[in-house]
Design an enzyme around this catalytic site. Structure first.
Site, PDB file in Angstrom:
ATOM      1  N   ASN A  73      14.535 -18.019  14.389  1.00  0.00           N
ATOM      2  CA  ASN A  73      14.872 -19.192  15.193  1.00  0.00           C
ATOM      3  C   ASN A  73      14.094 -19.311  16.500  1.00  0.00           C
ATOM      4  O   ASN A  73      14.014 -20.385  17.083  1.00  0.00           O
ATOM      5  CB  ASN A  73      16.381 -19.252  15.462  1.00  0.00           C
ATOM      6  CG  ASN A  73      16.895 -18.013  16.170  1.00  0.00           C
ATOM      7  OD1 ASN A  73      16.434 -16.905  15.904  1.00  0.00           O
ATOM      8  ND2 ASN A  73      17.844 -18.179  17.066  1.00  0.00           N
ATOM      9  N   GLU A 101      21.682  -7.807  18.834  1.00  0.00           N
ATOM     10  CA  GLU A 101      22.126  -9.116  19.294  1.00  0.00           C
ATOM     11  C   GLU A 101      22.442  -9.891  18.026  1.00  0.00           C
ATOM     12  O   GLU A 101      21.549 -10.310  17.297  1.00  0.00           O
ATOM     13  CB  GLU A 101      21.026  -9.768  20.129  1.00  0.00           C
ATOM     14  CG  GLU A 101      21.529 -10.884  21.025  1.00  0.00           C
ATOM     15  CD  GLU A 101      21.745 -12.174  20.260  1.00  0.00           C
ATOM     16  OE1 GLU A 101      22.927 -12.474  19.961  1.00  0.00           O
ATOM     17  OE2 GLU A 101      20.765 -12.853  19.947  1.00  0.00           O
ATOM     18  N   CYS A 147      21.702 -18.556  18.831  1.00  0.00           N
ATOM     19  CA  CYS A 147      22.927 -17.758  18.887  1.00  0.00           C
ATOM     20  C   CYS A 147      23.738 -18.074  20.133  1.00  0.00           C
ATOM     21  O   CYS A 147      24.959 -17.961  20.128  1.00  0.00           O
ATOM     22  CB  CYS A 147      22.590 -16.265  18.833  1.00  0.00           C
ATOM     23  SG  CYS A 147      21.413 -15.740  20.083  1.00  0.00           S
TER      24      CYS A 147
END
Length: 479
Positions: A160, A256, A290
């Site tokens: 992403n 993460e 995120c």
């Protein structure tokens, strides 16, 4: 590609030839496809486990000698070269990911900021002196806690943020003096390759870095379980993060993982500001972030006004050709991802949500979508929906808002829109999140602040200074 691209962005044709395969000497190749056109835009090697082991061994056997000053200069030089190639690198990001060129330019800018901060922090890695006379022995010694690089870091990055996610891991890792092996996703490997090339241009010793490309299902485990790897830093889904943590063995980990970040809008808050935050936070990078806004939790008393304002703001957004400078939102990573978002919206509507706008899919394009009266326990908001969706959840009071914000397995970041100090204090105390941003969205980002979550959102912290601490170990020296 179309004339808009070539007129606005003068592509270096040598780069296009390079990423299409001139450097690839492997018979096994991975084709990288542009999500908007479905055109094959690059080929990279499909490496196997033996090639990965060879790369790990080469890094493991090398002993770095660079000083902190030299590492700082390499990072600054890299930032300077990237700044001179913003258009080229932004084009590459959009080419392989479908991200709008507007968002791609922003991503390159974020990477430059990260590199410049890392260049400064490379010269600020310090330990501390400890007293030796604190107990009955009263010994007269000098005690120091000193920081040293962990050694060899395996950095596994997602699709992403094809450039920024690499820089987030490599910049602090190299600033700390580590060797790094990078595994970009097979969907968007080109930006990572270009970044490594630029670092090498600016003096990074080739034996300190390696980049491996291949299918995660085939080589991912080796990059985590190999005992010559001293640390794994991973960004990706919680499901994959759990699997990797189980096979990593005893080594340092930063992970993460998923986020399901809420924007909480209280009745005393600035609704126009909340709408702007919601629009940017829910739709940037087609909702594939995120730290993006995945839930809008709002007081019932102001929900009607907010919903109308957000619908009107959303309708202004241009969704389409990622290379058109007028486009705000490009594609999600591929058509299958867009179908998943489409199905999530259908399920939410079937569960009672009201569609205000959007919900149109064309291939990998999915228009920004506002849903009102979304149930707080619907699948869309309990899970992380990776798309340009703004689900509005109505609540009666602050206590209910915080309870619903905390109800998922994630705890990454949050945003609160309020002008009441007591409300702020309550949220800081009661939200179980890695960050509480006041009159900012959960997408708020700076290169020098800690970033990471609690619960199933991850382990450890990113942000340059904090990542350097994760990527070093303390050695106690007693004299």
């Amino acid at each position: 590609m179309n004339d808009v691209i070539d007129a606005k962005f003068k592509l270096d044709r040598k780069l296009k030839n390079l990423i299409k395969g001139e450097w690839v000497d492997s018979k096994n190749k991975i084709e990288v496809t542009n999500p908007y056109t479905n055109e094959i835009v690059a080929t990279v090697p499909q490496m196997g486990i033996e090639q990965v082991k060879t790369a790990i061994d080469a890094l493991y056997n090398y002993q770095p000698t660079l000083t902190a000053y030299q590492r700082s200069e390499i990072l600054k030089g890299t930032a300077t070269e990237i700044k001179s190639k913003i258009d080229e690198l932004a084009y590459g990001i959009s080419l392989e990911s479908g991200m709008s060129i507007k968002d791609s330019v922003k991503e390159v800018g974020r990477s430059i900021n990260l590199l410049n901060v890392a260049a400064e922090e490379a010269k600020r890695i310090i330990g501390e002196q400890l007293p030796s006379d604190i107990d009955f022995s009263g010994t007269n010694k000098i005690i120091m806690a000193m920081r040293f690089p962990v050694g060899l870091v395996s950095a596994i990055v997602p699709f992403n943020r094809p450039l920024n996610q690499v820089v987030v891991k490599v910049a602090p890792g190299f600033a700390a003096g580590n060797k790094i092996i990078i595994k970009p996703t097979e969907r968007t490997p080109v930006s990572a390759i270009r970044f490594v090339q630029i670092m090498l241009n600016n003096g990074l010793p080739p034996k300190m870095i390696s980049i491996v490309t291949g299918k995660s299902s085939e080589i991912g485990n080796e990059l985590v379980s190999n005992q010559k790897i001293d640390m794994v830093t991973f960004t990706g889904s919680t499901v994959v993060g759990r699997k990797l943590s189980n096979i990593a063995g005893i080594k340092k980990l930063t992970m993460e993982l998923g986020g399901n970040d809420p924007l909480i809008v209280l009745e005393d808050g600035d609704l126009d500001k909340a709408v702007k935050l919601a629009s940017v936070g829910a739709y940037s990078n087609a909702g594939q972030a995120c730290r993006g806004i995945k839930r809008i939790i709002i007081m019932e008393s102001v929900a009607d006004i907010f919903a109308k304002k957000l619908k009107d703001e959303t309708k202004k957004i241009t969704c389409g050709n990622p290379f058109d400078p007028k486009t705000t939102i490009g594609t999600v990573i591929d058509e299958n991802a867009a179908i998943k978002v489409e199905n999530a919206v259908k399920e939410a509507i079937a569960d009672g949500a009201k569609l205000l706008c959007g919900n149109i899919r064309k291939g990998a394009l999915f228009t920004p979508t506002v849903l009102d009266h979304v149930k707080h326990d619907s699948a869309m908001v309990l899970n992380e929906t990776f798309g340009p969706i703004a689900p509005i959840i109505r609540v009666r009071n602050l206590e209910e808002a915080c309870r619903i914000a905390n109800q998922t397995e994630f705890g990454l970041q949050s945003g609160i829109v309020t002008n009441n100090l007591e409300n702020i204090r309550y949220c800081i105390k009661n939200l179980k999140m890695g960050a509480v941003n006041i009159n900012e969205g959960p997408h708020h980002d700076m290169p020098n602040i800690p970033f990471g979550g609690v619960k199933q959102s991850g382990i450890g912290r990113e942000g340059i200074r904090y990542a350097i601490q994760e990527m070093t170990y303390i050695k106690c020296v007693v004299m």
